[in-house]
Motif scaffolding. Structure first.
Motif, mmCIF file in Angstrom:
data_model
loop_
_atom_site.group_PDB
_atom_site.id
_atom_site.type_symbol
_atom_site.label_atom_id
_atom_site.label_comp_id
_atom_site.label_asym_id
_atom_site.label_seq_id
_atom_site.Cartn_x
_atom_site.Cartn_y
_atom_site.Cartn_z
ATOM 1 N N GLU A 239 3.736 8.761 -5.853
ATOM 2 C CA GLU A 239 4.254 8.521 -4.506
ATOM 3 C C GLU A 239 5.459 7.572 -4.571
ATOM 4 N N ILE A 240 5.396 6.568 -5.423
ATOM 5 C CA ILE A 240 6.521 5.617 -5.552
ATOM 6 C C ILE A 240 7.741 6.337 -6.133
ATOM 7 N N LYS A 241 7.504 7.244 -7.031
ATOM 8 C CA LYS A 241 8.521 8.148 -7.607
ATOM 9 C C LYS A 241 9.522 7.488 -8.536
ATOM 10 N N THR A 242 10.315 6.525 -8.054
ATOM 11 C CA THR A 242 11.330 5.932 -8.931
ATOM 12 C C THR A 242 11.264 4.405 -8.843
ATOM 13 N N PRO A 243 11.743 3.717 -9.919
ATOM 14 C CA PRO A 243 11.700 2.247 -9.904
ATOM 15 C C PRO A 243 12.395 1.652 -8.686
ATOM 16 N N LYS A 244 13.426 2.304 -8.186
ATOM 17 C CA LYS A 244 14.152 1.682 -7.058
ATOM 18 C C LYS A 244 13.302 1.631 -5.767
ATOM 19 N N ASN A 245 12.254 2.467 -5.695
ATOM 20 C CA ASN A 245 11.391 2.415 -4.503
ATOM 21 C C ASN A 245 10.245 1.411 -4.639
ATOM 22 N N ALA A 246 10.046 0.882 -5.859
ATOM 23 C CA ALA A 246 8.793 0.183 -6.161
ATOM 24 C C ALA A 246 8.606 -1.102 -5.352
ATOM 25 N N ARG A 247 9.656 -1.941 -5.321
ATOM 26 C CA ARG A 247 9.509 -3.251 -4.662
ATOM 27 C C ARG A 247 9.162 -3.079 -3.179
ATOM 28 N N LYS A 248 9.891 -2.183 -2.522
ATOM 29 C CA LYS A 248 9.652 -1.978 -1.087
ATOM 30 C C LYS A 248 8.245 -1.391 -0.870
ATOM 31 N N TYR A 249 7.849 -0.491 -1.773
ATOM 32 C CA TYR A 249 6.532 0.131 -1.636
ATOM 33 C C TYR A 249 5.425 -0.936 -1.645
ATOM 34 N N VAL A 250 5.508 -1.852 -2.617
ATOM 35 C CA VAL A 250 4.456 -2.881 -2.703
ATOM 36 C C VAL A 250 4.519 -3.827 -1.509
ATOM 37 N N MET A 251 5.723 -4.261 -1.150
ATOM 38 C CA MET A 251 5.827 -5.211 -0.035
ATOM 39 C C MET A 251 5.292 -4.579 1.251
ATOM 40 N N ASP A 252 5.629 -3.302 1.478
ATOM 41 C CA ASP A 252 5.134 -2.616 2.678
ATOM 42 C C ASP A 252 3.610 -2.512 2.632
ATOM 43 N N ALA A 253 3.080 -2.150 1.433
ATOM 44 C CA ALA A 253 1.624 -2.004 1.291
ATOM 45 C C ALA A 253 0.925 -3.334 1.575
ATOM 46 N N LEU A 254 1.475 -4.411 1.031
ATOM 47 C CA LEU A 254 0.846 -5.723 1.240
ATOM 48 C C LEU A 254 0.906 -6.129 2.718
ATOM 49 N N ALA A 255 2.043 -5.820 3.341
ATOM 50 C CA ALA A 255 2.168 -6.164 4.764
ATOM 51 C C ALA A 255 1.124 -5.419 5.586
ATOM 52 N N LYS A 256 0.800 -4.194 5.140
ATOM 53 C CA LYS A 256 -0.193 -3.397 5.898
ATOM 54 C C LYS A 256 -1.619 -3.618 5.385
ATOM 55 N N HIS A 257 -1.784 -4.556 4.433
ATOM 56 C CA HIS A 257 -3.090 -4.809 3.807
ATOM 57 C C HIS A 257 -3.647 -3.565 3.132
ATOM 58 N N THR A 258 -2.743 -2.764 2.551
ATOM 59 C CA THR A 258 -3.193 -1.585 1.792
ATOM 60 C C THR A 258 -3.355 -2.011 0.337
ATOM 61 N N LEU A 259 -4.405 -1.515 -0.310
ATOM 62 C CA LEU A 259 -4.642 -1.892 -1.709
ATOM 63 C C LEU A 259 -3.634 -1.245 -2.643
ATOM 64 N N ILE A 260 -3.210 -2.000 -3.643
ATOM 65 C CA ILE A 260 -2.420 -1.436 -4.731
ATOM 66 C C ILE A 260 -3.421 -1.032 -5.814
ATOM 67 N N MET A 261 -3.513 0.248 -6.080
ATOM 68 C CA MET A 261 -4.553 0.720 -6.987
ATOM 69 C C MET A 261 -4.282 0.262 -8.425
ATOM 70 N N GLY A 262 -5.379 -0.049 -9.140
ATOM 71 C CA GLY A 262 -5.220 -0.531 -10.513
ATOM 72 C C GLY A 262 -4.920 -2.019 -10.569
ATOM 73 N N TYR A 263 -5.033 -2.691 -9.424
ATOM 74 C CA TYR A 263 -4.822 -4.154 -9.367
ATOM 75 C C TYR A 263 -6.065 -4.844 -8.836
ATOM 76 N N GLY A 264 -6.329 -6.011 -9.378
ATOM 77 C CA GLY A 264 -7.475 -6.800 -8.927
ATOM 78 C C GLY A 264 -8.748 -6.391 -9.656
ATOM 79 N N HIS A 265 -9.699 -7.298 -9.659
ATOM 80 C CA HIS A 265 -10.971 -7.025 -10.324
ATOM 81 C C HIS A 265 -12.017 -7.967 -9.783
ATOM 82 N N ARG A 266 -13.247 -7.487 -9.657
ATOM 83 C CA ARG A 266 -14.311 -8.324 -9.132
ATOM 84 C C ARG A 266 -14.597 -9.516 -10.053
#
Ligand SMILES: CC(C)(COP(=O)(O)OP(=O)(O)OC[C@H]1O[C@@H](n2cnc3c(N)ncnc32)[C@H](O)[C@@H]1OP(=O)(O)O)[C@@H](O)C(=O)NCCC(=O)NCCS
Length: 380
Positions: A239-266
């Protein structure tokens, strides 16, 4: 432990409850360290095959050369599936995904096996080894049958990881791919009392047999909160597709409280040590395949996630890039996890059996009592 007249405390999801002592693995979430039988995961991943680590988990010591050779040969000898099982697998190949087929076939393997329901320590060990040997065959056979292809019989000249890759494609894999697969199996082999391992131990605690225990393990691992994260990581990277989309993708996800998959651990609150090892493998493989796109995206995600949330990648993040670089289909991510984890499950089943006490927690009943019983024909 509650006193005699004290009610036991409530721990939803068993969070924070220690239910056994173990010498199998230590997950040190604060320091970001993982040990199997006291050995650092980094040393095992760099220096050992999956067979060697499985021996360590089952026999509680590293094998010498002679012991390892004998164990490797035993696993090779026990890879094949009986004809009646393959026939049965063909009947459901089109109607099941690989985890469903694995769960069903592990259970079905008891059919026609006179030792399958025996539960002495030695029977459990032998049945466990037989099942560990067969997991890759079941996964590879199902994968090919589902696509309408004929199965590729195990190749007795190849080790555990190489043979798995071979059975998927019919081609003997290159050395680097074998090493990456082997390392991934080692890193996923064991991780203390996670949900599927706990389920395996509950099953064994009733003195049920090894086929039942590993069927439980597969059924629990299948759930998306446990075994499904690597697949989700690849969906996200696509979905992120290219490195140039990555920063905005994460910032938007964090703003919406969406999980970044493959991050975090119990348990790990710092960098997952398995992710650190796999990151290097993912980098090497991506370089060889001349496709660094996902590694470049990964760098940006790490940078933003560590700065914004102090959260780091877990094992699933980099294993998803490794599987992609190896050309493995997304559908196999969780089954690959199951192949590796079968050895940890068997080690825990043996430990449970050795020092068994029926696992039977309590609940706190919060429903009504003394309701007036109404006969069926008088109910509204
Ligand atoms: C694995 C996981 C369930 C651990 O969760 P946990 O230990 O219960 O962590 P918490 O839910 O307490 O999270 C603490 C904070 O970090 C955030 N967080 C945790 N993982 C996150 C992630 N992957 N992406 C974004 N934020 C995350 C939480 O939203 C929470 O933020 P808040 O304090 O602002 O509410 C969780 O990190 C997750 O869902 N990760 C993604 C799925 C995944 O990769 N699973 C595989 C695990 S091996």
């Amino acid at each position: 432990m509650a006193g005699k007249n004290e009610k036991p405390g409530l721990s939803v999801g068993l969070a924070g409850v220690v239910i056994a002592e173990s010498t199998i693995s230590l997950v040190d979430g604060e320091a970001g360290k993982l040990y199997y039988r006291g050995y650092r995961i980094e040393d095992l991943a760099q220096n050992c095959s999956f067979e060697e680590v499985t021996y360590l988990l089952l026999y509680e010591k590293l094998p010498n050369r002679k012991e390892l050779d004998a164990f490797v040969n035993e696993l090779r000898r026990r890879r094949t599936l009986p004809d009646h099982i393959v026939k049965m697998m063909k009947s459901y190949a089109k109607h099941m995904n690989t985890m469903e087929a694995l769960r069903t076939t592990v259970s079905a393997l008891a059919a026609g096996d006179p030792d399958a329901s025996k539960v002495s320590y030695e029977d459990n060990l032998q049945n466990g080894i037989g099942l560990i040997a067969k997991f890759p065959t079941i996964v590879a056979y199902h994968h090919r049958l589902k696509q309408g292809k004929s199965v590729v019989q195990p190749n007795s000249k190849l080790g555990f990881a190489a043979n798995f890759l071979y059975m998927l494609t019919g081609k003997v894999p290159d050395e680097m791919s074998v090493r990456a697969m082997d390392m991934d199996f080692v890193l996923h082999a064991e991780h203390s009392f996670n949900a599927s391992t706990f389920g395996v131990r509950v099953t064994v605690s009733t003195l049920s047999d090894m086929h039942s225990a590993l069927t439980t393990g597969v059924g629990i691992l299948k759930g998306p909160l446990h075994g499904g994260a690597a697949q989700e990581v690849m969906h996200m990277l696509r979905e992120i597709k290219t490195p140039k989309n990555a920063r905005k993708y994460v910032m938007d996800a964090l703003a919406k409280h969406t999980l970044i998959m493959g991050y975090g651990h119990r348990v790990y609150k710092v960098y997952d040590p398995r992710a650190r090892v796999l990151k290097k493998t993912a980098t090497d493989l991506s370089r060889i395949k001349h496709n660094m796109k996902y590694m470049q995206i990964a760098d940006i995600l790490e940078d933003v996630m560590s700065r914004e949330k102090n959260i780091y990648p877990n094992v699933d993040f980099y294993s998803s890039i490794v599987y992609h670089a190896l050309g493995l289909p997304l559908e196999l991510d969780t089954p690959i996890f199951a192949i590796a984890r079968s050895s940890g499950w068997v080690a825990h089943a043996l430990a449970q059996y050795k020092n068994n006490k029926l696992i039977r927690p309590l609940d706190r009943y919060v429903g009504p009592i003394d309701l007036k019983f109404v006969p069926i024909d008088m109910r509204p």
